[in-house]
Design an enzyme around this catalytic site. Sequence first.
Site, short mmCIF file in Angstrom:
data_model
loop_
_atom_site.label_atom_id
_atom_site.label_comp_id
_atom_site.label_asym_id
_atom_site.label_seq_id
_atom_site.Cartn_x
_atom_site.Cartn_y
_atom_site.Cartn_z
N SER A 167 0.81 -1.22 0.00
CA SER A 167 0.00 0.00 0.00
C SER A 167 0.85 1.27 0.00
CB SER A 167 -0.96 -0.03 1.20
OG SER A 167 -1.87 1.04 1.15
N HIS A 168 0.77 2.04 1.06
CA HIS A 168 1.42 3.35 1.14
C HIS A 168 2.82 3.25 1.74
CE1 HIS A 168 -0.73 2.35 4.75
NE2 HIS A 168 -0.06 3.22 5.44
N ASP A 200 -0.92 1.54 -4.21
CA ASP A 200 -1.81 0.59 -4.90
C ASP A 200 -3.13 1.22 -5.34
OD1 ASP A 200 -2.62 0.76 -2.18
OD2 ASP A 200 -3.66 -1.16 -2.33
N ASP A 236 -5.68 2.83 -3.75
CA ASP A 236 -6.95 2.83 -3.03
C ASP A 236 -7.12 4.05 -2.12
OD1 ASP A 236 -5.09 2.01 -1.14
OD2 ASP A 236 -6.22 0.25 -0.47
N ARG A 237 -6.05 4.77 -1.83
CA ARG A 237 -6.15 5.95 -0.96
C ARG A 237 -6.05 7.23 -1.78
NH1 ARG A 237 -4.12 4.24 4.77
NH2 ARG A 237 -3.91 2.00 4.46
N ASP A 262 -2.03 6.70 -3.39
CA ASP A 262 -0.97 5.89 -2.80
C ASP A 262 -0.47 4.82 -3.76
OD1 ASP A 262 -3.13 4.15 -2.70
OD2 ASP A 262 -2.57 3.32 -0.75
N LYS A 319 -11.56 0.38 -0.77
CA LYS A 319 -11.54 1.83 -0.92
C LYS A 319 -10.98 2.15 -2.30
CE LYS A 319 -7.55 1.82 2.25
NZ LYS A 319 -7.82 0.65 3.09
#
Length: 564
Positions: free
Chosen positions: A121-122, A294, A296-297, A292, A393
Amino acid sequence: MDNSPLQVLTVPTAPYPDQRPGTSGLRKKVYVFQSRRNYLHNFIQSIFSSIDLRDRQGSTVVVGGDGRFFNTTAIKVIVQMAAANGVGRLIIGHHGIMSTPAISCVIRKYKAIGGIILTASHNPGGPDGDFGIKFNTANGGPAKEAVTNKIFQISRTIEEFAICPGLRVDLTTLGKQTFDLENKFKPFTVEIVDSVESYANLLRNIFDFAALKEFLSGENHIKIRLDGMHGVLGPYVKRIVCEELGCPVNSAINCVPMEDFGGQHPDPNLTYAADLVDSMRDGQYDFGAAFDGDGDRNMILGKHGFFVSPPDSVAVIADNIFCIPYFQHTGVRGFARSMPTSSALDRVAKATKIELYETPTGWKFFGNLMDAGRLSLCGEESFGTGGDHIREKDGLWAVLAWLSILATRRKSVEDILKDHWLKYGRNYFTRYDYENVDIDAACEMMEDLEIMISDKSFVKQRFAVEDKIYQVEKADNFEYTDPVDSTITRNQGLRIIFSDGSRIIYRLSGTGSDGATVRIYIDSYEREQIFEDTQVMLAPLATIALKISQLHHRTGRSGPSVIT
């Protein structure tokens, strides 16, 4: 050329004790996957073994990642092991890259039994960065705790894994590749798909693309700036926002996915997306957003870098939800937020008489409500927002939701937010992250803190800072009973709630790979003083939060790593 069926091998292995998936899968430093013998193989076999053999045989599984270092290596192993474990078809993003929202979309579209997402992710990437593996189930969302617990239990006792070492897949060529395996009646199929198209088509059915194109490229169009932070979303931004909706190519920055995210931390907040914030300050752009690793954010900015906090973002979308055509057709079934997220969304829910759910952190809790037809829109303070179109998300969805609101309302981001505060009052919200804290020190602090706030004498205690006095009304360790299946999730964060509704929350985060991250969340509602500086308004509560926890003394830290 040898056309004989490919051999399937069973390879002996030894278990590792540390493969418990966290909130977002298994995350470790890259060197852990590289240096520990069969570490990757063990976890992938544990995923496949957690699925009943009858469900696995001939099934479809989706695979993709955010393009970080080790992504391609891992996918090649997953392909060989999927074939050996009876999976019938793999759908893989072109070059092994696919955003987390797109994977959720593709799982649902092709009725796959699940998907394996390769992302941290982030968190930072590169050879010295992090790598992660997450399993999503047939609804397209993160696996529930019963599934991740099963994967963990299998990983602790694993003795062997199945693999087809001679199978070589080409991730660079779109289309189907078939492989004959020994003792298999049907060939194993790998389908390399356009990573963007299925997801783009889903968005076309949610938003009014014609109206957005006019707004973004018509006669009186606004100027926007979208920062891909060298994560997976770059190609999606270019194809959907630039090519299809007509934004100039230079609207998209850092949109080439890189294995190390350009040496940056792909976390869309004011600290790590500082380049975007700086580029917005002079006022030449009306709207800005960052994504981010991937995809999703998201972080939303207005002109001059006006910051929209994630809790305010989901509240504004909720209050303007019928600016999005999808919700005009489906109606609105419910709103939800994670417990640490400010209660700004609650006020919209109350005014609109729509059910509001408060869940633990983790998108799987939202997914359960969506599957039961109870939830349409949700958000987390950690820059995550989404709808019931998928079970993750969705960063780009959130940006198009905001642009739809701007196109309908014809006001600036700042004016829309200030209108919102005038209508509902304002929840001042901040989060302090103390990263890479010694895990023993962090756990001891949290244990002592829980003992303190659980004492009956703690309730009604008063804390004075300058001219402010806060009285404790409630203190607990948050637990959640799922209204759909009545499962109980405990130990989700220590809460101190004051008589004026202000809250201090302490949590140990489960999404890092190195040490512990202690998070302090502070949320305070104001009806009158709504245009003040967030950190100034929350300073008294921050002082109380540090005094109660003794965090700086207990962890040896003088201040937070990140403030959002």
